[in-house]
Design a protein around this motif. Structure first.
Motif, PDB file in Angstrom:
ATOM      1  N   TRP A   1       0.840  -1.200   0.000  1.00  0.00           N
ATOM      2  CA  TRP A   1       0.000   0.000   0.000  1.00  0.00           C
ATOM      3  C   TRP A   1       0.877   1.253   0.000  1.00  0.00           C
ATOM      4  O   TRP A   1       1.820   1.356   0.774  1.00  0.00           O
ATOM      5  CB  TRP A   1      -0.893  -0.012   1.242  1.00  0.00           C
ATOM      6  N   THR A   2       0.573   2.195  -0.899  1.00  0.00           N
ATOM      7  CA  THR A   2       1.402   3.399  -0.989  1.00  0.00           C
ATOM      8  C   THR A   2       0.665   4.651  -0.535  1.00  0.00           C
ATOM      9  O   THR A   2       1.263   5.700  -0.362  1.00  0.00           O
ATOM     10  CB  THR A   2       1.821   3.648  -2.446  1.00  0.00           C
ATOM     11  N   GLY A   3      -0.636   4.567  -0.374  1.00  0.00           N
ATOM     12  CA  GLY A   3      -1.424   5.750  -0.059  1.00  0.00           C
ATOM     13  C   GLY A   3      -1.877   6.469  -1.312  1.00  0.00           C
ATOM     14  O   GLY A   3      -2.337   7.606  -1.250  1.00  0.00           O
ATOM     15  N   SER A   4      -1.751   5.822  -2.464  1.00  0.00           N
ATOM     16  CA  SER A   4      -2.177   6.423  -3.725  1.00  0.00           C
ATOM     17  C   SER A   4      -3.644   6.827  -3.659  1.00  0.00           C
ATOM     18  O   SER A   4      -4.500   6.045  -3.238  1.00  0.00           O
ATOM     19  CB  SER A   4      -1.974   5.408  -4.853  1.00  0.00           C
ATOM     20  N   MET A   5      -3.919   8.063  -4.054  1.00  0.00           N
ATOM     21  CA  MET A   5      -5.297   8.543  -4.002  1.00  0.00           C
ATOM     22  C   MET A   5      -6.183   7.744  -4.958  1.00  0.00           C
ATOM     23  O   MET A   5      -7.377   7.593  -4.725  1.00  0.00           O
ATOM     24  CB  MET A   5      -5.321  10.030  -4.372  1.00  0.00           C
ATOM     25  N   ARG A   6      -5.572   7.227  -6.031  1.00  0.00           N
ATOM     26  CA  ARG A   6      -6.353   6.403  -6.952  1.00  0.00           C
ATOM     27  C   ARG A   6      -6.793   5.102  -6.267  1.00  0.00           C
ATOM     28  O   ARG A   6      -7.887   4.597  -6.495  1.00  0.00           O
ATOM     29  CB  ARG A   6      -5.543   6.102  -8.212  1.00  0.00           C
ATOM     30  N   ALA A   7      -5.937   4.587  -5.389  1.00  0.00           N
ATOM     31  CA  ALA A   7      -6.307   3.402  -4.611  1.00  0.00           C
ATOM     32  C   ALA A   7      -7.320   3.778  -3.533  1.00  0.00           C
ATOM     33  O   ALA A   7      -8.293   3.054  -3.299  1.00  0.00           O
ATOM     34  CB  ALA A   7      -5.070   2.770  -3.994  1.00  0.00           C
ATOM     35  N   TRP A   8      -7.095   4.916  -2.873  1.00  0.00           N
ATOM     36  CA  TRP A   8      -8.050   5.361  -1.846  1.00  0.00           C
ATOM     37  C   TRP A   8      -9.458   5.478  -2.415  1.00  0.00           C
ATOM     38  O   TRP A   8     -10.443   5.247  -1.731  1.00  0.00           O
ATOM     39  CB  TRP A   8      -7.653   6.736  -1.279  1.00  0.00           C
ATOM     40  N   HIS A   9      -9.534   5.892  -3.686  1.00  0.00           N
ATOM     41  CA  HIS A   9     -10.844   6.061  -4.309  1.00  0.00           C
ATOM     42  C   HIS A   9     -11.616   4.732  -4.320  1.00  0.00           C
ATOM     43  O   HIS A   9     -12.776   4.678  -3.913  1.00  0.00           O
ATOM     44  CB  HIS A   9     -10.650   6.592  -5.734  1.00  0.00           C
ATOM     45  N   HIS A  10     -10.935   3.654  -4.765  1.00  0.00           N
ATOM     46  CA  HIS A  10     -11.584   2.335  -4.735  1.00  0.00           C
ATOM     47  C   HIS A  10     -11.845   1.907  -3.289  1.00  0.00           C
ATOM     48  O   HIS A  10     -12.869   1.338  -2.964  1.00  0.00           O
ATOM     49  CB  HIS A  10     -10.683   1.274  -5.380  1.00  0.00           C
ATOM     50  N   TYR A  11     -10.849   2.200  -2.465  1.00  0.00           N
ATOM     51  CA  TYR A  11     -10.869   1.750  -1.082  1.00  0.00           C
ATOM     52  C   TYR A  11     -12.081   2.284  -0.321  1.00  0.00           C
ATOM     53  O   TYR A  11     -12.774   1.544   0.374  1.00  0.00           O
ATOM     54  CB  TYR A  11      -9.579   2.227  -0.417  1.00  0.00           C
TER      55      TYR A  11
END
Lengths: 486, 178
Positions: A234-244
């Motif tokens: 996990w990197t904290g990518s906002m693109r990942a946060w969006h799905h998260y």
């Protein structure tokens, strides 16, 4: 505009923004700004990392390992008692022909109920945007999973031959037999295993960003590689946060009806039978309220100790504890209502067996269980009408223990009093537990505490990323306006 | 040195308002291959970045339908087709007694689908990142917002992108090479 509104609501940011932009330094005076802060001592974002990851990185002392050793020994005792049961047979228990479900099922329902508060805090309070949940949701979810694990032991050993427990599931076999889907006991198998799985997935998803924080914080090589592995990169990518965030919302939305269904189905184990004292329609809501009640009491018991030992008083504040006490009072009143309504309906039904069972419940051989239940569950929380009492730590610890005891007695009362006097007076009987049964129950308490101790040391006890997101100044002010100005 | 390749230009932010402003600027400038690393989700930042709405709910819904279909088929086929067993004269199959298990399997499969889809959509687990040796990037899970514009973006050029990063208020603008 309407399209935009829809998107905002769907990605979860809008309700938060609209209802509580107040958290930030916004110029409009709002009630929120006069509220008690959720985190005391005004720490910076980095201080939160230091505090929570610091617990994981900090050295353990002798006292900690002594506590683990004691709890694990008690758990070992329980496993010894299970071994005795399995090798000798169910006959080592005090259950008899009349009272077939005694301590064992009482303990099952007790532990399953404990778990419900964790899901309530993590899912229902999330959907209601109750920000105070962020301080306590992680530990409450951990408690849920450990409690359900303890609960699962009981029906499995109650089968007498636990190595055949897989017979409870529908699978193709040489006898060409399937499970009976009309039986609430089969519903229970599905409900409990779904509950455990979904709670664990929800918990793990919540943990991943925090494990990444810890991964970058710890120094030790083994620790680093373990946290690296489980944080999934996990990197904290906002693109990942969006799905998260969407995934988190979906799981919260799923867990909410799930938690209600689990204790509803547990109550149907009783309510679908034709036994006086069990065969009532009030059981599902009554059991769910009782489950949340007992679960909050257990969260309280654990957190009052944990915040002291782990130095989390700035994070798990008196405000949090007071809110939980309010829920304990409310759910305590609900079970109180259910107790009286059961009695009223027993009288109003005109059914003499129903009446006899209830009179016997309060004044028969098990009167002591009934009145322990009533005084612990209904009387003791009444003190929480007073704010002073809701914010008194020693008192809330004592009350939480009372509620734990009372809710255990509730299940015992329901099970034993309805069974011990059945329709045939010649088979009336009395039940007393044997040391083996006591050992198994005490053992599950040991197991539960061992797991909780390990959790409180090796995993982030507070949801780091969630608490950062609700701190004053952590979110941008009026970001929607900004877009419109361009 | 000659075979070192540009990976990305990184810049740090500490203020949520500034990162929101920066995200809008980056999107408006036409960059598409960029990302922002944050310690916690920032409300509206995904929108400011121009992130397309996730398809996750559709996958979850697929899981739900699969779970429900399985539950109905399981109970109907085992009870009413494969082995008819008369228990107290109750029907071999009916929706009413099937509701609890239909519900539980729907929830179970939805949760599993959501779990798998979440990590698939995030491209995780992935235990390596080109940026992983950068101290600023590593503090993104602590307290820093890190904007990264990747060299794979069509509009990327070392000079203009660095200049642009400085203009929108990034601190410690730096090039990451591999």
């Amino acid at each position: 505009m309407s399209v935009e509104t829809v998107t905002q609501t769907a990605n979860g940011s809008s309700p938060e923004h609209l209802t509580s932009a107040s958290y930030q330094n916004n110029p409009y005076p709002v009630p929120d700004s006069q509220r008690e802060p959720l985190v005391l001592g005004n720490p910076s974002i980095h201080d939160v990392t230091e505090k929570i990851a610091g617990i994981v990185e900090g050295k353990t002392n002798l006292k900690y390992w002594l506590a683990v050793l004691i709890c694990a020994s008690i758990a070992g005792l329980g496993f010894g008692a299970i071994g005795e049961t399995v090798t000798t047979g169910i006959g080592v228990w005090g259950s008899n022909n009349t009272i077939g479900w005694a301590w064992d099922i009482t303990n099952f329902v007790f532990w399953i109920g404990i778990g419900h508060a964790g899901t309530l805090i993590s899912a229902i309070l999330y959907l209601f945007r109750q920000k105070w949940r962020t301080a306590i949701n992680r530990s409450a979810e951990a408690m849920t999973i450990f409690a359900v694990m303890c609960a699962g032991i009981f029906p499995v050993i109650h089968t007498g031959r636990p190595w055949f427990a897989y017979w409870l599931t529908p699978y193709p076999n040489q006898m060409q037999l399937w499970v009976n889907f009309r039986s609430p006991l089969v519903w229970d198998v599905f409900a409990v295993s779904t509950y455990l799985t979904v709670s664990a997935l929800f918990w793990f998803i919540g943990l991943v960003p925090d494990l990444a924080t810890i991964r970058n914080y710890v120094k030790g090589k083994t620790a680093k590689s373990l946290y690296t592995f489980f944080s999934f990169g996990w990197t904290g990518s906002m693109r990942a946060w969006h799905h998260y965030e969407i995934a988190y919302m979906i799981l919260a939305g799923l867990s909410t009806p799930l938690v209600l269904s689990v204790h509803t189905i547990v109550s149907m184990d009783f309510a679908t039978s034709v036994l006086p004292g069990w065969h009532t329609t009030i059981f599902p809501p009554y059991f769910v309220a009782g489950a949340i009640f007992s679960g909050f009491a257990m969260v309280m018991t654990l957190l009052v100790i944990a915040r002291e030992i782990l130095g989390l008083k700035d994070y798990i504040t008196l405000k949090h504890l007071e809110n939980m006490n309010k829920i304990i009072l409310a759910t305590g009143m609900m079970v109180g209502y259910a107790y009286s309504m059961e009695f009223f309906i027993a009288w109003y039904s005109g059914n003499e067996y129903e009446r006899t069972v209830f009179i016997n419940r309060a004044f028969g051989e098990y009167w002591w269980a009934y009145w322990s239940m009533l005084s612990c569950n209904v009387l003791s929380p009444q003190i929480y009408w007073f704010k002073k009492a809701r914010r008194n730590i020693p008192l809330m610890f004592v009350i939480s223990i009372f509620v734990n005891i009372g809710m255990w007695f509730e299940r015992f009362t329901i099970i034993s009093t309805s069974l011990h006097h059945d329709f045939l007076p010649s088979s009336w009987s009395y039940y007393t537990p044997t040391m083996v049964e006591v050992g198994i129950f005490v053992g599950t308490i040991g197991l539960f505490l061992t797991l909780f101790l390990l959790f409180s040391k090796y995993l982030p006890v507070i949801a780091i990323s969630e608490i950062k997101g609700i701190m004053p100044g952590s979110q941008p002010v009026h970001h929607h306006d900004e877009e419109h100005h361009h | 040195m000659s075979d070192s390749k540009n990976i990305a230009v990184l810049g740090n932010f500490k203020d949520p308002n500034k990162i929101m402003h920066a995200a809008n600027k980056v999107r408006e400038s036409g960059y598409t291959d960029f990302d922002i690393y944050t310690p916690y989700p920032i409300h509206g930042l995904d929108k400011a970045m121009g992130v397309k709405r996730t398809i996750l709910p559709y996958i979850s819904f697929g899981g739900a339908m699969f779970g429900l279909g399985n539950a109905v088929f399981l109970m109907w086929w085992t009870g009413a087709v494969d082995y008819k067993l008369n228990i107290g004269g109750k029907p071999f199959f009916s929706v009413q007694f099937g509701i609890p298990i239909m519900f539980e399997l729907t929830v179970l499969l939805t949760a599993l689908a959501t779990f798998v889809a979440l990590w698939a959509l995030c491209g995780l687990p992935k235990w390596y990142s080109d940026l992983q040796d950068d101290a600023g990037f590593n503090s993104a899970v602590d307290d820093t917002f890190v904007l990264s514009i990747f060299a794979t973006d069509q509009r990327f050029s070392l000079e203009t992108t660095t200049k642009f990063m400085n203009e929108i208020g990034a601190d410690d603008v730096r090039l990451i090479e591999a």
